[in-house]
Design a protein around this motif. Sequence first.
Motif, PDB file in Angstrom:
ATOM      1  N   PHE A  67     -10.022  -3.156 -57.550  1.00  0.00           N
ATOM      2  CA  PHE A  67     -10.602  -4.136 -56.859  1.00  0.00           C
ATOM      3  C   PHE A  67     -11.872  -3.860 -56.293  1.00  0.00           C
ATOM      4  O   PHE A  67     -12.269  -3.624 -55.226  1.00  0.00           O
ATOM      5  CB  PHE A  67      -9.553  -4.566 -55.578  1.00  0.00           C
ATOM      6  N   GLU A  68     -13.013  -4.373 -57.102  1.00  0.00           N
ATOM      7  CA  GLU A  68     -14.208  -4.163 -56.818  1.00  0.00           C
ATOM      8  C   GLU A  68     -14.898  -5.186 -55.715  1.00  0.00           C
ATOM      9  O   GLU A  68     -15.913  -5.016 -55.268  1.00  0.00           O
ATOM     10  CB  GLU A  68     -15.181  -4.051 -58.127  1.00  0.00           C
ATOM     11  N   HIS A  69     -14.185  -6.264 -55.605  1.00  0.00           N
ATOM     12  CA  HIS A  69     -14.507  -7.250 -54.944  1.00  0.00           C
ATOM     13  C   HIS A  69     -13.703  -7.601 -53.995  1.00  0.00           C
ATOM     14  O   HIS A  69     -12.515  -8.057 -54.087  1.00  0.00           O
ATOM     15  CB  HIS A  69     -15.010  -8.564 -55.859  1.00  0.00           C
ATOM     16  N   PHE A  70     -13.967  -7.389 -52.383  1.00  0.00           N
ATOM     17  CA  PHE A  70     -12.994  -7.907 -51.731  1.00  0.00           C
ATOM     18  C   PHE A  70     -12.238  -9.129 -51.605  1.00  0.00           C
ATOM     19  O   PHE A  70     -11.212  -9.193 -51.444  1.00  0.00           O
ATOM     20  CB  PHE A  70     -13.651  -7.789 -50.199  1.00  0.00           C
ATOM     21  N   GLU A  71     -12.865 -10.296 -51.954  1.00  0.00           N
ATOM     22  CA  GLU A  71     -12.191 -11.409 -52.124  1.00  0.00           C
ATOM     23  C   GLU A  71     -11.247 -11.569 -53.163  1.00  0.00           C
ATOM     24  O   GLU A  71     -10.357 -12.229 -52.986  1.00  0.00           O
ATOM     25  CB  GLU A  71     -13.445 -12.567 -52.536  1.00  0.00           C
ATOM     26  N   GLN A  72     -11.215 -10.836 -54.200  1.00  0.00           N
ATOM     27  CA  GLN A  72     -10.154 -10.714 -55.212  1.00  0.00           C
ATOM     28  C   GLN A  72      -9.063  -9.959 -54.790  1.00  0.00           C
ATOM     29  O   GLN A  72      -8.002 -10.545 -54.651  1.00  0.00           O
ATOM     30  CB  GLN A  72     -10.613  -9.822 -56.411  1.00  0.00           C
ATOM     31  N   GLY A  73      -9.062  -8.850 -53.753  1.00  0.00           N
ATOM     32  CA  GLY A  73      -7.964  -8.350 -53.425  1.00  0.00           C
ATOM     33  C   GLY A  73      -7.443  -8.953 -52.236  1.00  0.00           C
ATOM     34  O   GLY A  73      -5.942  -9.204 -51.893  1.00  0.00           O
ATOM     35  N   LEU A  74      -8.240  -9.702 -51.546  1.00  0.00           N
ATOM     36  CA  LEU A  74      -7.701 -10.470 -50.294  1.00  0.00           C
ATOM     37  C   LEU A  74      -6.767 -11.667 -50.742  1.00  0.00           C
ATOM     38  O   LEU A  74      -5.661 -12.085 -50.382  1.00  0.00           O
ATOM     39  CB  LEU A  74      -8.950 -11.029 -49.529  1.00  0.00           C
ATOM     40  N   ARG A  75      -7.323 -12.333 -51.810  1.00  0.00           N
ATOM     41  CA  ARG A  75      -6.435 -13.568 -52.335  1.00  0.00           C
ATOM     42  C   ARG A  75      -5.330 -13.121 -52.944  1.00  0.00           C
ATOM     43  O   ARG A  75      -4.304 -13.846 -52.582  1.00  0.00           O
ATOM     44  CB  ARG A  75      -7.326 -14.066 -53.506  1.00  0.00           C
ATOM     45  N   LYS A  76      -5.132 -11.873 -53.538  1.00  0.00           N
ATOM     46  CA  LYS A  76      -3.894 -11.381 -53.907  1.00  0.00           C
ATOM     47  C   LYS A  76      -2.932 -11.044 -52.981  1.00  0.00           C
ATOM     48  O   LYS A  76      -1.620 -11.225 -52.657  1.00  0.00           O
ATOM     49  CB  LYS A  76      -4.065 -10.201 -54.817  1.00  0.00           C
ATOM     50  N   THR A  77      -3.404 -10.490 -51.745  1.00  0.00           N
ATOM     51  CA  THR A  77      -2.703 -10.094 -50.476  1.00  0.00           C
ATOM     52  C   THR A  77      -2.256 -11.485 -49.677  1.00  0.00           C
ATOM     53  O   THR A  77      -1.211 -11.311 -49.307  1.00  0.00           O
ATOM     54  CB  THR A  77      -3.650  -9.298 -49.424  1.00  0.00           C
ATOM     55  N   ILE A  78      -3.061 -12.494 -49.638  1.00  0.00           N
ATOM     56  CA  ILE A  78      -2.560 -13.679 -49.097  1.00  0.00           C
ATOM     57  C   ILE A  78      -1.449 -14.458 -49.859  1.00  0.00           C
ATOM     58  O   ILE A  78      -0.347 -14.636 -49.302  1.00  0.00           O
ATOM     59  CB  ILE A  78      -3.570 -14.904 -49.095  1.00  0.00           C
ATOM     60  N   ALA A  79      -1.230 -14.033 -51.206  1.00  0.00           N
ATOM     61  CA  ALA A  79      -0.341 -14.779 -52.037  1.00  0.00           C
ATOM     62  C   ALA A  79       0.763 -13.843 -51.815  1.00  0.00           C
ATOM     63  O   ALA A  79       2.170 -14.635 -51.702  1.00  0.00           O
ATOM     64  CB  ALA A  79      -0.745 -14.695 -53.550  1.00  0.00           C
ATOM     65  N   TRP A  80       0.782 -12.711 -51.783  1.00  0.00           N
ATOM     66  CA  TRP A  80       1.947 -11.622 -51.266  1.00  0.00           C
ATOM     67  C   TRP A  80       2.752 -12.046 -49.919  1.00  0.00           C
ATOM     68  O   TRP A  80       3.939 -12.210 -49.939  1.00  0.00           O
ATOM     69  CB  TRP A  80       1.610 -10.431 -51.066  1.00  0.00           C
ATOM     70  N   TYR A  81       1.750 -12.121 -48.944  1.00  0.00           N
ATOM     71  CA  TYR A  81       2.417 -12.639 -47.608  1.00  0.00           C
ATOM     72  C   TYR A  81       2.933 -13.982 -47.859  1.00  0.00           C
ATOM     73  O   TYR A  81       4.110 -14.400 -47.068  1.00  0.00           O
ATOM     74  CB  TYR A  81       1.483 -12.528 -46.449  1.00  0.00           C
ATOM     75  N   ARG A  82       2.457 -15.030 -48.315  1.00  0.00           N
ATOM     76  CA  ARG A  82       2.821 -16.288 -48.496  1.00  0.00           C
ATOM     77  C   ARG A  82       4.236 -16.208 -49.419  1.00  0.00           C
ATOM     78  O   ARG A  82       5.198 -17.057 -48.947  1.00  0.00           O
ATOM     79  CB  ARG A  82       2.002 -17.193 -49.306  1.00  0.00           C
ATOM     80  N   ASP A  83       4.484 -15.093 -50.256  1.00  0.00           N
ATOM     81  CA  ASP A  83       5.862 -15.231 -51.138  1.00  0.00           C
ATOM     82  C   ASP A  83       6.741 -14.461 -50.454  1.00  0.00           C
ATOM     83  O   ASP A  83       7.718 -14.079 -51.041  1.00  0.00           O
ATOM     84  CB  ASP A  83       5.229 -14.845 -52.743  1.00  0.00           C
ATOM     85  N   ASN A  84       6.412 -13.541 -49.470  1.00  0.00           N
ATOM     86  CA  ASN A  84       7.311 -12.534 -48.954  1.00  0.00           C
ATOM     87  C   ASN A  84       7.771 -12.739 -47.670  1.00  0.00           C
ATOM     88  O   ASN A  84       7.849 -11.736 -46.770  1.00  0.00           O
ATOM     89  CB  ASN A  84       6.874 -10.975 -49.268  1.00  0.00           C
ATOM     90  N   GLU A  85       7.907 -14.049 -47.180  1.00  0.00           N
ATOM     91  CA  GLU A  85       8.066 -14.127 -45.714  1.00  0.00           C
ATOM     92  C   GLU A  85       9.375 -13.732 -44.983  1.00  0.00           C
ATOM     93  O   GLU A  85       9.428 -12.993 -43.894  1.00  0.00           O
ATOM     94  CB  GLU A  85       8.412 -15.805 -45.350  1.00  0.00           C
ATOM     95  N   ALA A  86      10.422 -13.306 -46.032  1.00  0.00           N
ATOM     96  CA  ALA A  86      11.739 -12.678 -45.505  1.00  0.00           C
ATOM     97  C   ALA A  86      11.324 -10.984 -45.044  1.00  0.00           C
ATOM     98  O   ALA A  86      11.903 -10.562 -44.414  1.00  0.00           O
ATOM     99  CB  ALA A  86      12.557 -12.436 -46.695  1.00  0.00           C
ATOM    100  N   TRP A  87       9.887 -10.746 -45.576  1.00  0.00           N
ATOM    101  CA  TRP A  87       9.794  -9.142 -45.328  1.00  0.00           C
ATOM    102  C   TRP A  87       9.008  -9.339 -43.955  1.00  0.00           C
ATOM    103  O   TRP A  87       9.458  -8.401 -43.039  1.00  0.00           O
ATOM    104  CB  TRP A  87       8.898  -8.620 -46.223  1.00  0.00           C
ATOM    105  N   TRP A  88       8.222  -9.853 -43.623  1.00  0.00           N
ATOM    106  CA  TRP A  88       7.538  -9.749 -42.442  1.00  0.00           C
ATOM    107  C   TRP A  88       7.889 -10.845 -41.218  1.00  0.00           C
ATOM    108  O   TRP A  88       7.652 -10.565 -40.219  1.00  0.00           O
ATOM    109  CB  TRP A  88       5.774 -10.226 -42.798  1.00  0.00           C
ATOM    110  N   ARG A  89       8.708 -11.830 -41.563  1.00  0.00           N
ATOM    111  CA  ARG A  89       9.160 -12.661 -40.411  1.00  0.00           C
ATOM    112  C   ARG A  89       9.855 -11.951 -39.496  1.00  0.00           C
ATOM    113  O   ARG A  89       9.882 -12.250 -38.214  1.00  0.00           O
ATOM    114  CB  ARG A  89      10.186 -13.775 -41.015  1.00  0.00           C
TER     115      ARG A  89
END
Length: 332
Positions: A295-317
């Motif tokens: 991930f040479e560009h922060f925006e690229q990794g951040l976008r993937k991270t946002i998607a993970w939290y959106r898709d894994n509410e059961a983990w963080w809730r």
Amino acid sequence: MKNLLVTGGAGFIGSNFVHYLMKHTDVVVTVLDKLTYAGNRASLEGLPPERVELVVGDIADAATVAPLVERADAIVHYAAESHNDNSLHDPRPFLDTNVIGTYTLLEAARRYGTRFHHISTDEVYGDLELDDPQRFTEGTPYNPSSPYSSTKAASDLLVRAWVRSFGVRATISNCSNNYGPYQHVEKFIPRQITNVLDGVRPRLYGEGLNVRDWIHADDHSSAVWAILTRGEPGQTYLIGADGERNNRDVVELILTEMGQAADAYDHVVDRAGHDLRYAIDSSRLRTELGWTPEFEHFEQGLRKTIAWYRDNEAWWRPQKRATESRYAELGQ
């Protein structure tokens, strides 16, 4: 190396490393984790049970540590108390885990001749001025500013002493701020993401001008594997992906990526002793070991991270309510 002991492997960065190993290597992993609030069994769910074993225990308990080290080819030591705010509230657990725990592991590594890799942080170097052209290097003097960073500095110095005094085959890596999957919602990026998902305005310390050098946890994992397999014992390697961003820009980018107005956040009182800027020079790692970040560009990794939290509410809730209650008590 066929058998690894990964301490703190149910925590954020450690669990990402275990996932990386399952995907990219054929090693067998024993995870030793105390499962405090920052450790989570769910972070290891779905991994092959024939290759990943979780042992619940304290790295400061020599009776627990010794048999695990005896059967391991190498130790990768992630376990640490790591949240600055918590260290300001109660420093003692940071001494117990970061100093005594590291000592206990080093003594076991010395006894059995086990390869040792120690995960540390750029916070041991203190901070830089916002307009300073310099970045941290392996030769930067230590200047920690919190109970957390001072205990991590102490653990680094223990590793160096055990290399010189006892010949332990150890390496150290000091990494910049990580982000990615499985990070506790008390931390800066996942707290902002989950607040937006809950319809709550993000909160920003002070003016948000403090700069961090962000790296995706997958890139940290690949760097650690490179150091463990190709690094020279006795050496320190700095891990960074040239991801300097100030906190205000990160919050505004999160809001924009999630379809909100960039200024839809609130300011809260700044944290005591809040370091101004971290910046990593990872030249040694790149030139000597041939490592480069995915991930040479922060925006690229951040976008993937946002998607993970959106898709894994059961983990963080389950973590969210207690975390926000604690911040509310602090007025943050």
